[in-house]
Design a protein around this motif. Structure first.
Motif, PDB file in Angstrom:
ATOM      1  N   SER A   1       0.850  -1.185   0.000  1.00 33.85           N
ATOM      2  CA  SER A   1       0.000   0.000   0.000  1.00 33.85           C
ATOM      3  C   SER A   1       0.890   1.241   0.000  1.00 33.85           C
ATOM      4  CB  SER A   1      -0.922   0.000   1.221  1.00 33.85           C
ATOM      5  OG  SER A   1      -0.172   0.172   2.409  1.00 33.85           O
ATOM      6  N   ALA A   2       0.266   2.401  -0.006  1.00 33.52           N
ATOM      7  CA  ALA A   2       1.024   3.653  -0.050  1.00 33.52           C
ATOM      8  C   ALA A   2       1.557   4.078   1.309  1.00 33.52           C
ATOM      9  CB  ALA A   2       0.146   4.762  -0.621  1.00 33.52           C
ATOM     10  N   GLY A   3       1.148   3.401   2.382  1.00 29.25           N
ATOM     11  CA  GLY A   3       1.613   3.764   3.719  1.00 29.25           C
ATOM     12  C   GLY A   3       0.816   4.914   4.303  1.00 29.25           C
ATOM     13  N   PRO A   4       1.264   5.490   5.405  1.00 28.10           N
ATOM     14  CA  PRO A   4       2.546   5.217   6.069  1.00 28.10           C
ATOM     15  C   PRO A   4       2.514   3.927   6.879  1.00 28.10           C
ATOM     16  CG  PRO A   4       1.300   6.836   7.333  1.00 28.10           C
ATOM     17  CD  PRO A   4       0.508   6.561   6.090  1.00 28.10           C
ATOM     18  N   GLY A   5       3.640   3.216   6.868  1.00 25.79           N
ATOM     19  CA  GLY A   5       3.753   1.984   7.633  1.00 25.79           C
ATOM     20  C   GLY A   5       2.718   0.959   7.234  1.00 25.79           C
ATOM     21  N   ILE A   6       2.184   0.277   8.224  1.00 24.75           N
ATOM     22  CA  ILE A   6       1.116  -0.701   8.004  1.00 24.75           C
ATOM     23  C   ILE A   6      -0.204   0.061   7.925  1.00 24.75           C
ATOM     24  CG2 ILE A   6      -0.083  -2.708   8.953  1.00 24.75           C
ATOM     25  CD1 ILE A   6       2.509  -3.393  10.412  1.00 24.75           C
ATOM     26  N   THR A   7      -0.960  -0.190   6.883  1.00 23.60           N
ATOM     27  CA  THR A   7      -2.222   0.554   6.694  1.00 23.60           C
ATOM     28  C   THR A   7      -3.452  -0.303   6.928  1.00 23.60           C
ATOM     29  OG1 THR A   7      -2.133   0.088   4.319  1.00 23.60           O
ATOM     30  CG2 THR A   7      -1.208   2.187   5.079  1.00 23.60           C
ATOM     31  N   GLY A   8      -3.301  -1.622   7.024  1.00 23.92           N
ATOM     32  CA  GLY A   8      -4.481  -2.424   7.281  1.00 23.92           C
ATOM     33  C   GLY A   8      -4.191  -3.901   7.404  1.00 23.92           C
TER      34      GLY A   8
END
Length: 308
Positions: free
Chosen positions: A226-233
């Protein structure tokens, strides 16, 4: 109090520490551990600041090891800070020339007696932390795969080289996510069919959570980008619909459950000092981390772009 020593010895450093404590009325018996911090000039400020913040919870002696100019003559410079920004002590050791190749011989006499030792590499984790001379002095060895140019390759190398006592901030960053997911699935729920972890491309925490979920739930769990930031889901497919935790701003997550109203949950991205303080709370081997590392797939396996 700050004391600068140029072209010095470990004996002189120890005497200076004793004199500084005497002047301030302090004693080393208040130290709960020694933290060996392996860094460089560029990263030393942020790393020492994080260590001093963590020392408010864990009073300790911080030994920051910086090697410089490997072709120069051997020399040891020290900067001693006592009673400034934390209840502990900080000694910045700058080693020049061949002396830098024997940093363990300089550090060993400065360890606080009869307390645990932790070695932390904020960047540039060694291939085998337990075999590194400064890692061999410690009961606990902390790396940060996310700071590397290729986090997945570093995490894979750490998995191959794992020894009891190793840990990585990629795993520490997973703690709030693991707590939330465990609490979510601890209540009665439909049968889980598959799982998905969405995160930025180079995010070792997402790789570890993917492996951990697959290990614990015994279902297929894929890692998507994904585009982030970090973990998104993180999402789980069930016959009743998806159970989903979404976090798009790095601060607050939304828990969605079929047939229930959405719920907001605090899930902020933590600073380095918080991560270090968490790791210093436990000095025994992390068996769950070891099991999760062993479950990791080769770097890049099953990595796909997340859908809209």
């Amino acid at each position: 109090m700050t004391i600068d020593l140029t072209d010095t010895t470990t004996e002189a450093i120890d005497r200076a520490l004793t004199e500084a404590r005497r002047r301030l009325g302090g004693m080393t018996v208040g130290m709960v551990l020694t933290l060996i911090l392996v860094t460089d000039e560029e990263g030393q400020y942020d790393a020492i600041r994080a260590a001093n913040q963590a020392a408010r919870e864990h009073p300790m002696r911080v030994l920051a090891v910086i090697t410089r100019k490997p072709k120069a003559d051997s020399r040891l410079d020290a900067e001693i800070r006592v009673g400034e920004s934390s209840p502990g002590e900080t000694v910045v050791l700058r080693m020049y020339g061949p002396l830098g190749q024997h940093a363990d011989s300089v550090v060993a006499p400065l360890l606080v007696p009869d307390v645990p030792v932790v070695t932390w590499w904020p960047e540039n984790a060694p291939a085998v932390p337990a075999a590194h001379p400064l890692g061999a002095l410690a009961q606990r060895r902390v790396t940060d795969s996310a700071a590397a140019e290729d986090p997945e390759q570093v995490l894979a190398a750490l998995a191959r080289a794992y020894r009891p006592g190793d840990t990585d901030f990629g795993w520490t960053r997973a703690t709030p996510w693991r707590s939330l997911l465990a609490a979510t699935l601890d209540q009665e729920h439909p049968t889980l069919e598959t799982g998905e972890v969405q995160a930025e491309q180079d995010n070792p925490t997402a790789d570890l959570i993917t492996a951990w979920l697959g290990l614990r739930l015994e279902i297929p769990v894929r890692r998507t980008v994904s585009a982030g930031p970090g973990i998104t889901g993180v999402a789980f497919a069930t016959s009743a619909g998806d159970i989903r935790v979404s976090r798009t701003d790095g601060r607050t997550a939304t828990l969605s459950w079929p047939g229930r109203p959405d719920r907001m949950v605090a899930l902020h991205r933590r600073e380095t000092a918080e991560l270090l303080a968490e790791e210093l709370r436990r000095l025994d081997p992390d068996d769950v981390y070891a099991e999760t590392l062993a479950r990791l797939k080769p770097a890049g396996a099953d990595l796909v772009e997340a859908g809209p």
